[in-house]
Design a protein around this motif. Structure first.
Motif, mmCIF file in Angstrom:
data_model
loop_
_atom_site.group_PDB
_atom_site.id
_atom_site.type_symbol
_atom_site.label_atom_id
_atom_site.label_comp_id
_atom_site.label_asym_id
_atom_site.label_seq_id
_atom_site.Cartn_x
_atom_site.Cartn_y
_atom_site.Cartn_z
ATOM 1 N N SER A 10 0.830 -1.209 0.000
ATOM 2 C CA SER A 10 0.000 0.000 0.000
ATOM 3 C C SER A 10 0.859 1.252 0.000
ATOM 4 O O SER A 10 0.524 2.248 -0.644
ATOM 5 N N TRP A 11 1.997 1.192 0.724
ATOM 6 C CA TRP A 11 2.870 2.367 0.766
ATOM 7 C C TRP A 11 3.584 2.578 -0.559
ATOM 8 O O TRP A 11 3.893 3.722 -0.927
ATOM 9 N N THR A 13 2.191 2.144 -3.419
ATOM 10 C CA THR A 13 1.175 2.840 -4.209
ATOM 11 C C THR A 13 0.917 4.248 -3.683
ATOM 12 O O THR A 13 0.696 5.196 -4.444
ATOM 13 N N PHE A 14 0.977 4.380 -2.380
ATOM 14 C CA PHE A 14 0.606 5.625 -1.711
ATOM 15 C C PHE A 14 1.723 6.672 -1.734
ATOM 16 O O PHE A 14 1.481 7.847 -1.474
ATOM 17 N N ARG A 204 -7.899 0.601 8.002
ATOM 18 C CA ARG A 204 -7.386 1.486 6.969
ATOM 19 C C ARG A 204 -7.279 2.900 7.526
ATOM 20 O O ARG A 204 -8.136 3.370 8.253
ATOM 21 N N GLU A 211 -7.641 9.094 -2.063
ATOM 22 C CA GLU A 211 -7.073 7.752 -2.038
ATOM 23 C C GLU A 211 -8.189 6.726 -1.856
ATOM 24 O O GLU A 211 -9.044 6.874 -0.982
ATOM 25 N N GLU A 213 -7.505 3.348 -1.426
ATOM 26 C CA GLU A 213 -7.046 2.259 -0.576
ATOM 27 C C GLU A 213 -5.800 2.709 0.181
ATOM 28 O O GLU A 213 -4.674 2.561 -0.289
ATOM 29 N N SER A 214 -6.002 3.269 1.359
ATOM 30 C CA SER A 214 -4.883 3.773 2.138
ATOM 31 C C SER A 214 -4.247 2.644 2.947
ATOM 32 O O SER A 214 -4.841 1.587 3.129
ATOM 33 N N PRO A 215 -3.018 2.854 3.459
ATOM 34 C CA PRO A 215 -2.325 1.799 4.207
ATOM 35 C C PRO A 215 -3.023 1.451 5.514
ATOM 36 O O PRO A 215 -3.822 2.221 6.045
#
Length: 277
Positions: A10-11, A13-14, A204, A211, A213-215
């Protein structure tokens, strides 16, 4: 690379959104809440050797280097390391900051990191920082055990994170509006309602707008937060709790967490090897 079901994925992507939100100087949370804690708990940095864990886009690593520390900046997300390098002006920080990939939850990753330069690692570090990332880490064990090895006898580990009681527990913010019977003036009372604390599932994070889908955020009550470090031979010798003061109130958003000034948003602490206490 992190697997698709790893918290690090996720990070990866984030990272672009995080980098854009933090910029070169950090957001208000960094400048007014987190950085003052780091400054107070670390103290003088001249001549220090430091590691910045979970460096993100390099905010804390650059601050450490500006204070005359030599810094190894690490992050588990390769995209974050790329962003940190892009934000770091080589002409200003040449020979003061190096960047390395390090997944602090993975012992194999730690072993590879420590093998970079045995002399460098054996000499030890004065300061290890981790700003606003402990709540993003699923397993603290490898981190705690590695700190005991990396820190000099008089070195320190300084970390900040979202406050476990008032924020990562999923606590609800409550607003009660009433009128003073003597003056007729409106009064707004703010409180925090905690329904769970000891057993809270990963959730989440609501970090930045846009966003999908956050980490994940991993809540720990205080005993679980500190236990891995105590077991590794570190002791707690300083703690700070902070939130925005009334000067940062948001009158257009009564529910904003910065309006709940009586409840600390950030927890900061310092740990040292046990032999020095």
């Amino acid at each position: 690379m992190a697997s698709s079901d790893s918290p690090l994925a996720s990070w990866e992507t984030f990272a672009p959104s995080w980098d854009e939100g933090m910029g070169d100087e950090g957001n208000e949370y960094f400048r007014f809440l987190e950085l003052p804690i780091l400054e107070k708990l670390i103290g003088k940095l001249e001549g220090c050797r430091a590691i910045d864990l979970a460096t993100g886009n390099g905010l804390v690593a650059r601050w450490l280097a500006q204070k005359a520390a030599s810094v190894i900046a690490t992050d588990g997300a390769a995209t974050m390391i790329d962003r940190a390098k892009a934000r770091t002006d080589i002409s200003l920080y040449e020979n003061k900051i190096s960047f390395h990939r390090l997944d602090v939850t993975n012992q194999f990753s730690w072993d590879n990191f420590m093998a970079i330069d045995n002399r460098l690692m054996n000499d030890g570090f004065d300061v290890v920082t981790m700003n606003m990332a402990l709540m993003d880490i699923q397993d603290l064990g490898p981190l705690a055990r590695s700190l005991k090895i990396l820190l000099k006898p008089n070195g320190c580990f300084v970390a900040t994170l979202l406050h476990p009681l008032f924020f990562t527990s999923g606590a609800a913010r409550q607003i009660v509006v009433h009128e003073d019977p003597e003056t007729g003036q409106r009064i707004v009372d703010r409180s925090i309602v905690v329904s769970k604390y000891l057993n809270v599932a990963p959730a989440r994070q609501l970090v930045l707008k846009g966003e999908t889908e956050s980490p994940y955020l991993f809540h720990r009550p205080l005993n679980q937060l500190f236990a891995p470090f105590f077991q590794a031979g570190l002791v707690l010798d300083a703690i700070e709790e902070t939130n925005f003061d009334e000067g940062f109130r948001d009158p257009l958003r009564e529910h904003a967490s910065r309006n709940f000034t009586e409840f600390p948003k950030i927890l900061g602490f310092r740990m040292r090897p046990m032999s020095e206490i």
